[in-house]
Write an enzyme that holds these catalytic residues in place. Structure first.
Site, PDB file in Angstrom:
ATOM      1  N   TYR A  35     -15.563  -1.007   7.635  1.00 43.37           N
ATOM      2  CA  TYR A  35     -14.382  -0.759   7.476  1.00 43.37           C
ATOM      3  C   TYR A  35     -13.491  -1.001   8.869  1.00 43.37           C
ATOM      4  CZ  TYR A  35      -9.997   2.392   8.205  1.00 43.37           C
ATOM      5  OH  TYR A  35      -8.551   2.537   8.462  1.00 43.37           O
ATOM      6  N   LYS A  73     -10.740  -3.850   9.813  1.00 42.22           N
ATOM      7  CA  LYS A  73      -9.427  -3.383  10.386  1.00 42.22           C
ATOM      8  C   LYS A  73      -9.141  -4.245  11.558  1.00 42.22           C
ATOM      9  CE  LYS A  73      -6.677  -1.018   9.088  1.00 42.22           C
ATOM     10  NZ  LYS A  73      -5.629  -1.305   8.171  1.00 42.22           N
ATOM     11  N   THR A 128      -5.962   1.215  12.953  1.00 42.10           N
ATOM     12  CA  THR A 128      -6.843   2.550  13.394  1.00 42.10           C
ATOM     13  C   THR A 128      -7.271   2.716  14.634  1.00 42.10           C
ATOM     14  OG1 THR A 128      -8.724   3.856  12.383  1.00 42.10           O
ATOM     15  CG2 THR A 128      -8.513   1.512  12.239  1.00 42.10           C
ATOM     16  N   ASP A 129      -7.617   4.117  15.075  1.00 40.61           N
ATOM     17  CA  ASP A 129      -8.365   4.175  16.424  1.00 40.61           C
ATOM     18  C   ASP A 129      -9.869   3.827  16.061  1.00 40.61           C
ATOM     19  OD1 ASP A 129      -9.077   6.230  14.616  1.00 40.61           O
ATOM     20  OD2 ASP A 129      -8.692   7.849  15.925  1.00 40.61           O
ATOM     21  N   GLU A 130     -10.219   3.583  14.891  1.00 42.96           N
ATOM     22  CA  GLU A 130     -11.810   3.466  14.788  1.00 42.96           C
ATOM     23  C   GLU A 130     -11.857   1.979  15.318  1.00 42.96           C
ATOM     24  OE1 GLU A 130     -13.784   4.162  11.175  1.00 42.96           O
ATOM     25  OE2 GLU A 130     -12.287   6.127  10.819  1.00 42.96           O
ATOM     26  N   GLY A 137       0.768  -1.289  -0.141  1.00 44.51           N
ATOM     27  CA  GLY A 137       0.034  -0.196  -0.010  1.00 44.51           C
ATOM     28  C   GLY A 137       0.899   1.393  -0.014  1.00 44.51           C
TER      29      GLY A 137
HETATM   30  P1  NAD Z   1      -5.099   5.041   1.067  1.00 46.89           P
HETATM   31  O1  NAD Z   1      -6.678   4.403   0.644  1.00 46.89           O
HETATM   32  O2  NAD Z   1      -4.790   6.310   0.549  1.00 46.89           O
HETATM   33  O3  NAD Z   1      -3.919   4.038   0.548  1.00 46.89           O
HETATM   34  C1  NAD Z   1      -4.354   2.446   0.489  1.00 46.89           C
HETATM   35  C2  NAD Z   1      -3.188   1.808  -0.562  1.00 46.89           C
HETATM   36  O4  NAD Z   1      -3.491   0.424  -0.473  1.00 46.89           O
HETATM   37  C3  NAD Z   1      -3.437   2.257  -2.034  1.00 46.89           C
HETATM   38  O5  NAD Z   1      -2.352   2.707  -2.768  1.00 46.89           O
HETATM   39  C4  NAD Z   1      -4.299   1.259  -2.773  1.00 46.89           C
HETATM   40  O6  NAD Z   1      -3.882   0.963  -3.972  1.00 46.89           O
HETATM   41  C5  NAD Z   1      -3.572  -0.074  -1.823  1.00 46.89           C
HETATM   42  N1  NAD Z   1      -4.110  -1.288  -1.703  1.00 46.89           N
HETATM   43  C6  NAD Z   1      -5.494  -1.370  -1.389  1.00 46.89           C
HETATM   44  N2  NAD Z   1      -5.844  -2.811  -1.568  1.00 46.89           N
HETATM   45  C7  NAD Z   1      -4.804  -3.405  -2.035  1.00 46.89           C
HETATM   46  C8  NAD Z   1      -4.551  -4.890  -2.058  1.00 46.89           C
HETATM   47  N3  NAD Z   1      -5.425  -5.913  -1.995  1.00 46.89           N
HETATM   48  N4  NAD Z   1      -3.218  -5.166  -2.273  1.00 46.89           N
HETATM   49  C9  NAD Z   1      -2.051  -4.101  -2.634  1.00 46.89           C
HETATM   50  N5  NAD Z   1      -2.348  -2.699  -2.278  1.00 46.89           N
HETATM   51  C10 NAD Z   1      -3.729  -2.370  -1.991  1.00 46.89           C
HETATM   52  O7  NAD Z   1      -5.137   4.760   2.478  1.00 46.89           O
HETATM   53  P2  NAD Z   1      -4.408   5.460   3.787  1.00 46.89           P
HETATM   54  O8  NAD Z   1      -5.038   6.774   4.210  1.00 46.89           O
HETATM   55  O9  NAD Z   1      -2.790   5.901   3.067  1.00 46.89           O
HETATM   56  O10 NAD Z   1      -4.250   4.534   4.797  1.00 46.89           O
HETATM   57  C11 NAD Z   1      -3.460   3.604   4.950  1.00 46.89           C
HETATM   58  C12 NAD Z   1      -3.423   2.581   5.978  1.00 46.89           C
HETATM   59  O11 NAD Z   1      -3.339   3.346   7.384  1.00 46.89           O
HETATM   60  C13 NAD Z   1      -4.660   1.798   5.946  1.00 46.89           C
HETATM   61  O12 NAD Z   1      -4.343   0.410   6.449  1.00 46.89           O
HETATM   62  C14 NAD Z   1      -5.715   2.490   6.892  1.00 46.89           C
HETATM   63  O13 NAD Z   1      -6.745   1.636   7.317  1.00 46.89           O
HETATM   64  C15 NAD Z   1      -4.742   2.957   7.864  1.00 46.89           C
HETATM   65  N6  NAD Z   1      -5.112   4.210   8.667  1.00 46.89           N
HETATM   66  C16 NAD Z   1      -5.337   5.512   7.942  1.00 46.89           C
HETATM   67  C17 NAD Z   1      -6.020   6.574   8.626  1.00 46.89           C
HETATM   68  C18 NAD Z   1      -6.095   7.751   7.920  1.00 46.89           C
HETATM   69  O14 NAD Z   1      -6.683   8.775   8.597  1.00 46.89           O
HETATM   70  N7  NAD Z   1      -5.948   7.918   6.540  1.00 46.89           N
HETATM   71  C19 NAD Z   1      -5.837   6.690  10.066  1.00 46.89           C
HETATM   72  C20 NAD Z   1      -5.475   5.428  10.650  1.00 46.89           C
HETATM   73  C21 NAD Z   1      -5.093   4.392  10.130  1.00 46.89           C
HETATM   74  O1  DAU Z   2      -9.510   7.668  12.563  1.00 53.51           O
HETATM   75  C1  DAU Z   2      -8.868   7.024  11.681  1.00 53.51           C
HETATM   76  C2  DAU Z   2      -9.641   6.988  10.424  1.00 53.51           C
HETATM   77  O2  DAU Z   2      -9.760   8.270   9.891  1.00 53.51           O
HETATM   78  C3  DAU Z   2      -8.873   5.939   9.451  1.00 53.51           C
HETATM   79  O3  DAU Z   2      -8.958   4.869   9.817  1.00 53.51           O
HETATM   80  C4  DAU Z   2      -9.668   6.132   8.026  1.00 53.51           C
HETATM   81  O4  DAU Z   2      -8.990   5.302   7.094  1.00 53.51           O
HETATM   82  C5  DAU Z   2      -9.935   7.521   7.659  1.00 53.51           C
HETATM   83  O5  DAU Z   2     -10.739   7.598   6.438  1.00 53.51           O
HETATM   84  C6  DAU Z   2     -10.632   8.438   8.859  1.00 53.51           C
HETATM   85  O6  DAU Z   2     -12.063   7.812   8.798  1.00 53.51           O
HETATM   86  P1  DAU Z   2     -12.941   9.216   9.255  1.00 53.51           P
HETATM   87  O7  DAU Z   2     -14.300   8.439   8.741  1.00 53.51           O
HETATM   88  O8  DAU Z   2     -13.057   9.595  10.346  1.00 53.51           O
HETATM   89  O9  DAU Z   2     -12.477  10.255   8.028  1.00 53.51           O
HETATM   90  P2  DAU Z   2     -13.384  11.147   7.106  1.00 53.51           P
HETATM   91  O10 DAU Z   2     -12.365  11.948   6.301  1.00 53.51           O
HETATM   92  O11 DAU Z   2     -14.167  10.178   6.033  1.00 53.51           O
HETATM   93  O12 DAU Z   2     -14.475  11.920   7.929  1.00 53.51           O
HETATM   94  C7  DAU Z   2     -13.997  12.886   9.048  1.00 53.51           C
HETATM   95  C8  DAU Z   2     -15.245  13.205   9.577  1.00 53.51           C
HETATM   96  O13 DAU Z   2     -15.745  14.132   8.674  1.00 53.51           O
HETATM   97  C9  DAU Z   2     -16.265  12.225  10.186  1.00 53.51           C
HETATM   98  O14 DAU Z   2     -16.861  12.492  11.254  1.00 53.51           O
HETATM   99  C10 DAU Z   2     -17.279  12.195   8.755  1.00 53.51           C
HETATM  100  C11 DAU Z   2     -17.267  13.730   8.596  1.00 53.51           C
HETATM  101  N1  DAU Z   2     -17.662  13.946   7.113  1.00 53.51           N
HETATM  102  C12 DAU Z   2     -16.726  13.369   6.038  1.00 53.51           C
HETATM  103  C13 DAU Z   2     -16.776  13.421   4.752  1.00 53.51           C
HETATM  104  C14 DAU Z   2     -16.178  12.380   3.731  1.00 53.51           C
HETATM  105  C15 DAU Z   2     -18.390  14.778   6.755  1.00 53.51           C
HETATM  106  O15 DAU Z   2     -19.100  15.531   7.350  1.00 53.51           O
HETATM  107  N2  DAU Z   2     -18.528  15.046   5.512  1.00 53.51           N
HETATM  108  C16 DAU Z   2     -18.010  14.332   4.612  1.00 53.51           C
HETATM  109  O16 DAU Z   2     -18.163  14.511   3.235  1.00 53.51           O
END
Ligand code: NAD
Ligand code: DAU
Length: 371
Positions: free
Chosen positions: A176, A180, A152-154, A22
């Site tokens: 989701y 996780k 993730t914290d979720e 990823g």
């Molecule tokens: P993202 O969606 O931007 O990136 C995910 C990457 O994984 C992409 O490049 C996608 O092509 C690749 N991928 C998906 N399925 C795959 C597969 N089967 N094989 C190989 N590659 C694959 O996600 P992100 O926001 O960078 O999150 C990365 C990790 O961190 C995830 O595991 C997510 O659950 C975790 N995380 C994200 C957040 C956040 O706020 N974004 C917070 C806490 C944890």
């Molecule tokens: O907490 C960690 C998580 O944070 C990661 O594990 C997830 O991969 C990442 O996507 C993120 O999840 P959230 O659901 O918290 O993020 P999102 O940006 O989708 O939404 C943030 C907050 O904003 C949430 O309370 C929903 C709200 N929201 C989101 C979108 C996309 C809106 O109000 N409007 C929107 O259109």
């Protein structure tokens, strides 16, 4: 990679080879860019399926520098495919698994890919590591690979008060976060059952450059640049703790280096805020009016609040470096300067996704009083 004598011996030094799955996504690509930019000889193989969220352009800065490009190998493939994963794991000192479907809203409509990548994919990576551990025990390689699962914290579910600690109950409430939780529990079961060197991080809401525009902060920045409506779910008083992507990537590297086998580490952010406050700050930075904000139907099962206790990670010697004010201003500036990147991310099937996610919601939206 860096060593810190105060924390004990760093596990991976210059010349180490990491498999980053990823690594073309938002946080994974930051991890890869930051490590390779140190020019310390670390080699990285990225395995990425390039789903709608993966983007080779996120690694372009590396590929433009011959010294860094030499230490990066990109493999297009699926973590759930054992034929691809096995040979890659044979060759590395550690596997850092970022690969996942990461958007909660998409998991509500279409959960299957979340399970395949988040559970079967993790299982395939773990089985490959287990084989390598067996080879190490037989003297066929020097050490077994370390496996870091990015979680993730979720997984704690909605936390109305207080702060989640690593040994709190897991109560995931979306497909989701359930996927996780399953993935990290599977990883920890391989520590208990097979003695695999597994560590897990649970990061909070991350933001910064290269964030896919489906998520709150980049969606609202890019919509506001185009003077399009900003769809705020429900009352907008849900709370998230915002973590800059370079702090998240740095914390993951720190746990990779110094984390204790079998342990889980929370990675908290630097600012717990209600969504409305985040939107107000974004609009101020962009010079756009609150009248763009529309109150729309809430996300089903929407978690009201996440909040992490970061004592354990601090004890390992990690501190976030980026304040939310500084990080948000830099993020807004990055999106302003990188329009080609986000317009490309909003192409392909983006319009279909947007219509499905927001069409009816925006049609039935009301003025989001306040600002
Ligand atoms: P993202 O969606 O931007 O990136 C995910 C990457 O994984 C992409 O490049 C996608 O092509 C690749 N991928 C998906 N399925 C795959 C597969 N089967 N094989 C190989 N590659 C694959 O996600 P992100 O926001 O960078 O999150 C990365 C990790 O961190 C995830 O595991 C997510 O659950 C975790 N995380 C994200 C957040 C956040 O706020 N974004 C917070 C806490 C944890
Ligand atoms: O907490 C960690 C998580 O944070 C990661 O594990 C997830 O991969 C990442 O996507 C993120 O999840 P959230 O659901 O918290 O993020 P999102 O940006 O989708 O939404 C943030 C907050 O904003 C949430 O309370 C929903 C709200 N929201 C989101 C979108 C996309 C809106 O109000 N409007 C929107 O259109």
């Amino acid at each position: 990679m860096t060593a810190d004598p105060a924390r004990g011996r760093a596990r991976f030094g210059p010349g180490s080879h990491l498999l980053v799955t990823g690594g073309a996504g938002f946080i994974g690509s930051c991890f890869v860019r930051e490590i390779l930019a140190r020019h310390d000889g670390t080699r990285i193989t990225v395995l990425d399926k390039l789903t709608y969220a993966g983007n080779r352009a996120n690694l372009a800065a590396i590929e433009a520098d011959p010294e860094q490009a030499d230490r990066l190998r990109f493999v297009l493939g699926d973590i759930a495919d054992p034929a691809v994963v096995g040979p890659l794991v044979e060759d590395v000192d550690a596997v850092v698994n970022f690969a996942a479907e990461s958007h909660v809203d998409r998991s509500i409509h279409d959960p299957e890919a979340f399970l395949v990548t988040g559970v079967i994919g993790v299982h395939v990576l773990l089985e490959a590591c287990r084989r390598e551990a067996t080879r190490a025990a037989a003297g066929q390689r020097a050490t077994p690979p370390r496996f870091l699962q990015v979680s993730t914290d979720e997984v704690y579910g909605s936390v109305e008060t207080g702060h989640s600690r690593e040994d709190d109950r897991l109560e995931p409430r979306s497909p989701y976060s359930a996927a996780k939780a399953a993935g990290e529990l599977l990883a920890r079961s391989y520590f208990v059952t097979h003695g695999l060197d597994v560590v897990v991080t649970r990061g909070s809401n991350t933001y910064g450059p290269y964030h896919h525009p489906e998520k709150l902060i980049p969606l609202f920045i890019t919509n506001a640049i185009d003077d399009r409506p900003l769809p705020l779910y429900g009352d907008g008083l849900q709370r998230r703790d915002w973590l800059h992507v370079s702090d998240h990537a740095g914390a993951i590297e720190h746990v990779l280096q110094f984390g204790h086998p079998g342990e889980v580490y929370n990675v908290p952010g630097s600012a717990e805020l209600p969504n409305r406050d985040v939107v107000t700050r974004l609009l101020d930075l962009l010079g756009k009016p609150w009248s763009l904000v529309r109150q729309v139907d809430d996300r089903p099962g929407h978690d009201r609040r996440y909040a992490l206790d970061g004592t354990k990670l601090r004890g390992l010697g990690w501190r976030n470096r980026m304040s939310f004010d500084e990080g948000l201003a830099a993020t807004v500036a990055w999106f302003g300067a990188n329009e080609a990147w986000w317009r490309a991310a909003r192409s392909g099937d983006w319009d279909d996704y947007y219509e499905r996610q927001y069409g009816a919601r925006l049609a039935g939206s009301v003025d989001a009083a306040g600002g």
